[in-house]
Design a protein around this motif. Structure first.
Motif, mmCIF file in Angstrom:
data_model
loop_
_atom_site.group_PDB
_atom_site.id
_atom_site.type_symbol
_atom_site.label_atom_id
_atom_site.label_comp_id
_atom_site.label_asym_id
_atom_site.label_seq_id
_atom_site.Cartn_x
_atom_site.Cartn_y
_atom_site.Cartn_z
ATOM 1 N N ALA A 1 0.827 -1.207 0.000
ATOM 2 C CA ALA A 1 0.000 0.000 0.000
ATOM 3 C C ALA A 1 0.861 1.257 0.000
ATOM 4 N N VAL A 2 1.885 1.283 0.821
ATOM 5 C CA VAL A 2 2.779 2.452 0.881
ATOM 6 C C VAL A 2 3.492 2.630 -0.456
ATOM 7 N N ASN A 3 3.921 1.540 -1.051
ATOM 8 C CA ASN A 3 4.590 1.620 -2.354
ATOM 9 C C ASN A 3 3.663 2.150 -3.444
ATOM 10 N N ARG A 4 2.345 1.970 -3.240
ATOM 11 C CA ARG A 4 1.365 2.468 -4.213
ATOM 12 C C ARG A 4 0.866 3.865 -3.851
ATOM 13 N N GLY A 5 1.497 4.505 -2.852
ATOM 14 C CA GLY A 5 1.198 5.890 -2.532
ATOM 15 C C GLY A 5 0.153 6.115 -1.466
ATOM 16 N N HIS A 6 -0.241 5.072 -0.731
ATOM 17 C CA HIS A 6 -1.273 5.206 0.295
ATOM 18 C C HIS A 6 -0.661 5.396 1.683
ATOM 19 N N ASN A 7 -1.489 5.825 2.620
ATOM 20 C CA ASN A 7 -1.069 6.032 4.001
ATOM 21 C C ASN A 7 -1.725 5.015 4.914
ATOM 22 N N ILE A 8 -0.967 4.452 5.838
ATOM 23 C CA ILE A 8 -1.519 3.562 6.858
ATOM 24 C C ILE A 8 -1.750 4.391 8.109
ATOM 25 N N VAL A 9 -3.017 4.575 8.476
ATOM 26 C CA VAL A 9 -3.346 5.453 9.606
ATOM 27 C C VAL A 9 -3.677 4.679 10.871
ATOM 28 N N LEU A 10 -3.969 3.389 10.753
ATOM 29 C CA LEU A 10 -4.237 2.546 11.920
ATOM 30 C C LEU A 10 -3.652 1.164 11.683
ATOM 31 N N LYS A 11 -3.036 0.593 12.727
ATOM 32 C CA LYS A 11 -2.550 -0.787 12.704
ATOM 33 C C LYS A 11 -3.091 -1.451 13.968
ATOM 34 N N ILE A 12 -4.121 -2.281 13.799
ATOM 35 C CA ILE A 12 -4.878 -2.807 14.925
ATOM 36 C C ILE A 12 -4.608 -4.297 15.104
ATOM 37 N N ASP A 13 -4.139 -4.683 16.279
ATOM 38 C CA ASP A 13 -3.995 -6.096 16.622
ATOM 39 C C ASP A 13 -5.277 -6.591 17.269
ATOM 40 N N LYS A 14 -5.341 -7.905 17.516
ATOM 41 C CA LYS A 14 -6.603 -8.524 17.939
ATOM 42 C C LYS A 14 -7.108 -8.009 19.283
ATOM 43 N N ASP A 15 -6.224 -7.544 20.148
ATOM 44 C CA ASP A 15 -6.646 -7.094 21.473
ATOM 45 C C ASP A 15 -6.911 -5.594 21.545
ATOM 46 N N ASP A 16 -6.724 -4.887 20.444
ATOM 47 C CA ASP A 16 -6.963 -3.439 20.419
ATOM 48 C C ASP A 16 -8.445 -3.167 20.160
ATOM 49 N N THR A 17 -9.063 -2.420 21.051
ATOM 50 C CA THR A 17 -10.481 -2.093 20.888
ATOM 51 C C THR A 17 -10.741 -0.590 20.906
ATOM 52 N N ASP A 18 -9.820 0.180 21.426
ATOM 53 C CA ASP A 18 -10.021 1.623 21.575
ATOM 54 C C ASP A 18 -9.306 2.356 20.441
ATOM 55 N N TYR A 19 -9.995 2.511 19.321
ATOM 56 C CA TYR A 19 -9.417 3.204 18.187
ATOM 57 C C TYR A 19 -10.541 3.855 17.389
ATOM 58 N N ASP A 20 -10.183 4.856 16.611
ATOM 59 C CA ASP A 20 -11.153 5.626 15.829
ATOM 60 C C ASP A 20 -11.055 5.204 14.365
#
Length: 233
Positions: free
Chosen positions: A19-38
């Motif tokens: 995705a980054v190589n295609r010019g996109h931005n990664i704004v969230l990286k969520i693992d299985k135990d993460d629940t508090d994110y927007d």
């Protein structure tokens, strides 16, 4: 575009790189135990998580009008709920058991061969799938999709079973071997010959690229789609 990665294992990291190589931005990286994110930080979400959290991930995206691409397998008892929610919320959702462009061509070849073999009752069909040892579900979602497509296109088979033979049954053998990205082999066998259809993934790049292409495609759309829609096949 801004992408949320729901699941940040090996596939998530490969998707990030492409995705980054295609010019996109990664704004969230969520693992299985993460629940508090927007999730609304993202223009689109790509879910390669685990079966126990996939439906919650997908529902959260749909409820917040974020298009979602899911490649997690093993959660499909809740698939119809996800579809209903997507239609209710006028959302955008793609599920595929495999995002590889080559595998989606393989799906179409499998359907065509199943139709051709329908009148040849002397052939029995079996399937083998091989994946890495970290894969949690068996058989793979891809193998299940392949088996169901055979059943839909060949009247000689009514069901599939894992490691089980029987009349009108497609037996599937699932093997877990270190560092195997994914191999699927379909075999039609009679007393006189054998016909084999096989797809061998060399790495995770093909799965990840297909998921990113699907994410690019779904922006601005509403509805429930498949990779056939994305690829126009």
């Amino acid at each position: 575009m801004n992408i949320a990665l729901l699941g940040y294992g090996k596939m998530g990291k490969t998707i990030e790189q492409i995705a980054v190589n295609r010019g996109h931005n990664i704004v969230l990286k969520i693992d299985k135990d993460d629940t508090d994110y927007d999730i609304t930080k993202a223009d689109v979400a790509i879910d390669f998580s685990i079966p126990t959290v996939a439906f919650n991930n997908i529902s959260n995206c749909i409820n917040h009008t974020v298009p979602v691409i899911s490649g997690t397998t093993g959660w499909l008892e809740n698939y119809n709920k996800a579809v209903a929610l997507c239609k209710e919320k006028n959302g955008a959702f793609i599920y595929a058991s495999n995002y590889s462009l080559g595998v989606n061509i393989f799906f179409e070849l499998n359907k065509t061969l199943a139709k051709m073999m329908s009148s040849l009752k002397q052939y029995n069909v079996s399937m083998e799938e091989i994946h890495h040892t970290q894969k949690l579900d068996a058989p793979s979602g891809t193998a299940i999709s392949l088996a169901n497509d055979i059943i839909s296109n060949n009247e000689n088979f009514k069901d599939w079973k894992l490691n089980e033979h029987g009349d009108y049954i497609i037996p599937i053998t699932a093997k877990r071997i270190e560092d195997v990205p994914g191999t699927h082999t379909i075999t039609y066998q009679s007393e006189v010959d054998t016909i084999t259809l096989e797809h061998v993934a060399h790495n995770r790049q093909g799965f990840a690229l297909g998921a990113v292409i699907a994410a690019e495609w779904i922006i601005g759309k509403t509805g429930v789609f498949t990779m056939k829609d994305v690829l126009g096949i």
